[in-house]
Scaffold this motif. Structure first.
Motif, PDB file in Angstrom:
ATOM      1  N   GLU A 144       0.796  -1.221  -0.129  1.00 30.20           N
ATOM      2  CA  GLU A 144      -0.017   0.001  -0.054  1.00 30.20           C
ATOM      3  C   GLU A 144       0.927   1.403  -0.103  1.00 30.20           C
ATOM      4  OE1 GLU A 144      -3.049   0.614  -0.548  1.00 30.20           O
ATOM      5  OE2 GLU A 144      -3.707  -1.466  -0.632  1.00 30.20           O
ATOM      6  N   ARG A 188       2.912   1.536  -3.682  1.00 31.46           N
ATOM      7  CA  ARG A 188       2.377   1.492  -5.201  1.00 31.46           C
ATOM      8  C   ARG A 188       1.487   2.823  -5.128  1.00 31.46           C
ATOM      9  NH1 ARG A 188      -2.209  -2.325  -6.497  1.00 31.46           N
ATOM     10  NH2 ARG A 188      -4.069  -1.524  -5.229  1.00 31.46           N
ATOM     11  N   ASN A 189       1.641   3.589  -3.898  1.00 34.53           N
ATOM     12  CA  ASN A 189       0.685   4.922  -3.969  1.00 34.53           C
ATOM     13  C   ASN A 189       1.730   6.275  -4.073  1.00 34.53           C
ATOM     14  OD1 ASN A 189      -2.061   4.042  -4.332  1.00 34.53           O
ATOM     15  ND2 ASN A 189      -1.844   3.282  -2.076  1.00 34.53           N
ATOM     16  N   ILE A 190       2.859   5.836  -4.291  1.00 40.02           N
ATOM     17  CA  ILE A 190       3.856   7.034  -4.621  1.00 40.02           C
ATOM     18  C   ILE A 190       4.524   7.114  -6.062  1.00 40.02           C
ATOM     19  CG2 ILE A 190       5.858   7.687  -3.752  1.00 40.02           C
ATOM     20  CD1 ILE A 190       5.623   6.672  -0.913  1.00 40.02           C
TER      21      ILE A 190
END
Lengths: 396, 369
Positions: free
Chosen positions: A132, A135-137
């Protein structure tokens, strides 16, 4: 009652502007005409602009001397060589970084994906947090982080981080031992090739025998044995004709061995860590897609856990995993173009950057660059489609 | 004991409590962390990894960090120096937008925030009107607010735009503009006319096959060549065109997925009612298909939002670009990590909440056909 069946009159043909056939034709001609006109307009403008700015056109520039150096070359290159040669050097760099990234991301992704399904609460949580967070950066930010924040802050060569006295990590890059081949070395790859051929025949024979008699054969173990033993034998016969050249600290930097520039290390790190998060989710979804009934049915048939996993669960999971996995490989390859931001000499930096700046031939150069990625995309998807077809369900 | 010898009628014995080792904290630990030797090993490995990673990060970002100050001398350099973020906060958020005009951006944020909240609250009545406002009226308001040069607002040139503001502008314009183009492309790809289909397939596959960075290079280098003499577009507009072309191809594929998920009976029913192609699409198919692909659209938006960072390669200073620029300031050399961490945190908040929202939508919309 005698009734005369009345023949229905044939449906009247609609007027030509309402006839679907003519309508379709009309619209297609309209669209095609629009596209051609638009294209012609752009080409016309471009030609006029190029002429006005005095920029040559055509691919003749590929023959001319490039005159710039490239910081990482796997094939021979020097400043006197042509733009065409520079293009191939950068292409090899792109392919190398993509391949290494794909291998690392796949390994890490499978491990993390399985860890996320683990019954161990702590391990599953850790995998989830890793996925989490990373993959959100944005990937570019991660590349910058590894390059500017981590690798730039590494110690100088004299205080390198050492692993087993043979791998050295410092701000100049990663230094590792390089193999040196001595005469007679050719026998080892030859032996390996012979082994591969032998294994193919062995697998065919084992399959035939199983189909005919039902007797299983340990193809995997025997093949592994053959593949290891033959080159090893060849090595013994020729007296181990390979040595390792270790990097040695000389002056301010390491000499000898093989050197990976920091840009490469940062890029591979970021690509692998980022793509692994997506692969992990794909793997998790694939394993969860195989219903538990399949495992239970396999146990009921008397298969032990090992064969159940190998023969029942994994083949079905792979069928779900492979298509999205392909698109992740494609994404990784396309994302490797972010190399330009940290000056790793890939196609985009060398060609769409330096060469474009020097020649000004934007149209040709951007077209070649795009064609490279399109070709790689099409090749990978063709290969994966072939593999997917092989793995697909054979229905009755 | 007397209780033990009490006789029960068959079937009336009260349930025995579960064994001690399967309930409570001990039972949970046993089941989830220490069920087998392998699990023991995994647990210790995990604890070790957490021990290595978490305390240094905590002490760097929170415990040893410096929070107040005005210059770099206020930084002890033991932990993170958030003074750096404080000093450059305005640039990170708005770029070099003039101080006196910042209220325009904030006003647009407020309008956007209020109308989005209205959309997200399930029980809000006039959703359709809010949607129409957001799609058709808000862009016009935002355009005049940001650019100015009308209604007495002074002009603010786009090179002054930057920071998170620019990132949001690019991502939102990209996604909003790519939706109609994507719908048209998706319809074209499923059309029965071979020429239209071929053109749409080529267009979609071309943009999906190349990386965004080459598209941006193309739009920044080749776009001026495509235009007739004298026509010159602003750098931001060129980047926006590139982003739009790129994301419309992805959007087309998302919409196509929705179109394929609509059962054939819906098409046939619409045709049996005598609806024309466009009426069938607008009244029957698209409303259902778009509802199905909302999570896909949100996911595309997340991807695009992360990809907007690439514009810094063609010289626009978005959120990340601003952080990079501030860290190269003479007085603030060596604070890149703080900048990256702050930007990463900003992106993470946006992307994580959006992905959670899309998962929630997926569950809510999963009505099953």
């Amino acid at each position: 009652m005698a009734e005369e069946t009345k023949q229905a009159p044939p449906p009247a043909r609609p007027p030509i502007w309402n006839d679907p056939v003519y309508r379709a034709l009309f619209f297609q001609v309209l669209v095609l005409g629009g596209v051609i006109l638009g294209g012609a307009y752009l080409v016309n403008n471009t030609l006029a602009n190029l002429e006005r700015q005095g920029i040559a056109s055509g691919f003749g520039f590929l023959e001319r001397t490039a005159g710039f150096s490239i910081s990482m070359t796997l094939i021979e290159y020097s400043e006197e060589m042509s733009y065409g040669r520079a293009f191939f050097v950068s292409l090899v760099n792109t392919v190398l970084v993509s391949l290494v990234g794909i291998v690392l991301a796949t390994i890490l992704g499978f491990i993390v994906g399985i860890a996320r399904l683990s019954s161990n609460w702590l391990l599953a949580r850790m995998a989830a947090v890793y996925i989490e967070v990373l993959r959100n950066i944005p990937l570019l930010l991660q590349i910058f982080f590894w390059y500017f924040a981590v690798l730039r802050n590494l110690p100088s060569p004299r205080q390198s981080v050492e692993v087993f006295d043979s791998f050295f990590l410092n701000k100049r890059g990663l230094f590792s031992p390089a193999p040196v081949f001595e005469p007679g070395f050719w026998l080892i790859p030859t032996a390996f090739a012979v082994g591969v051929v032998a294994v193919i025949f062995l697998a065919r024979w084992a399959r035939k025998r199983r189909d005919a008699t039902g007797q299983p054969f340990h193809t995997v173990y025997v093949s592994l044995g053959v593949l290891i033993a033959l080159p090893f034998l060849a090595a013994i016969v020729t007296g181990f004709p390979m040595t390792w050249e270790y990097p040695v600290l000389k002056g301010f930097n390491f000499k000898g061995g093989s050197e990976l520039i920091p840009e490469f290390v940062a890029l591979v790190f970021a690509l692998a860590l980022y793509t692994a998060t997506f692969i992990a989710e794909i793997v998790r979804a694939g394993i969860m897609a195989v219903s538990h009934g399949q495992t239970e049915a396999s146990y009921a048939l008397g298969l032990r856990p090992g064969p159940t996993l190998r023969l029942v669960v994994i083949p079905q999971a792979l069928r779900v995993i492979i298509p999205p996995l392909t698109s992740q490989y494609l994404n990784l390859t396309k994302n490797s173009s972010l190399a330009a931001a940290i000056a790793y000499p890939d196609v985009v930096l060398v060609f769409a950057g330096t060469a474009l700046m020097q020649t000004g031939q934007a149209v040709e150069i951007i077209a070649i660059t795009m064609a490279v990625y399109l070709t790689i995309s099409l090749l990978i998807s063709a290969f994966m489609n072939w593999y997917n077809e092989k793995m697909a369900l054979v229905e009755r | 004991m007397a209780d033990m010898q009490q006789a029960y009628e068959p079937g009336t014995h009260p349930d025995l409590p579960p064994p001690r080792s399967t309930v409570g904290v001990v039972g949970w630990l046993r089941q989830n962390l220490f069920s087998s030797p392998f699990n023991w090993a995994m647990t210790f490995f995990s604890i070790y990894v957490v021990y290595i990673i978490v305390p240094p990060i905590l002490s760097w970002t929170l415990i040893d960090a410096d929070w107040v100050g005005k210059t770099r001398d206020d930084c002890s350099r033991v932990g993170a120096c958030w003074v750096f973020i404080g000093v450059w906060f305005k640039q990170l958020m708005y770029g070099r937008y003039p101080d006196t005009e910042l209220w325009r951006i904030n006003l647009a944020y407020v309008i956007l925030g209020v109308s989005l909240t209205a959309l997200l609250v399930p029980r809000f009545p006039w959703k359709h009107w809010v949607g129409v406002f957001l799609l058709f009226v808000f862009p016009i308001i935002a355009f005049y607010l940001f650019v100015g040069d009308a209604f007495g607002l002074p002009l603010v040139e786009t090179p002054l735009w930057g920071g998170l503001f620019l990132t949001l502008v690019i991502a939102i314009v990209g996604i909003v503009a790519s939706l109609p183009i994507g719908i048209v492309l998706a319809l074209g790809r499923r059309s029965s006319m071979p020429v239209v289909r071929a053109i749409c397939v080529c267009f979609i596959e071309l943009w999906r096959g190349v990386p965004l960075i080459t598209v941006l290079f193309m739009s920044s280098v080749m776009f001026p060549l495509f235009m007739p003499e004298g026509v010159n577009f602003d750098k931001l507009v060129r980047a926006l065109v590139g982003v739009m072309l790129f994301s419309s191809a992805y959007m087309a594929e998302v919409v196509r997925g929705g179109l394929q998920a609509i059962p054939k009976g819906q098409y046939e029913g619409a045709q049996a009612l005598g609806l024309s192609y466009w009426k069938m699409m607008a009244l029957i198919i698209m409303p259902q298909a778009l509802k199905l692909v909302i999570p896909g659209i949100v996911n595309t938006f997340i991807g695009l939002f992360k990809d907007t960072t690439l514009v810094l390669i063609i010289g626009l200073f978005d959120f990340l670009g601003m952080a990079q620029l501030s860290a190269t300031n003479q007085n603030w050399l060596g604070f890149a990590v703080e900048g990256y961490v702050f930007v990463a945190f900003g992106f993470w908040i946006f992307c994580f909440s959006m992905s959670r929202y899309s998962q929630h939508l997926e569950k809510k919309l999963h009505t099953g056909h």
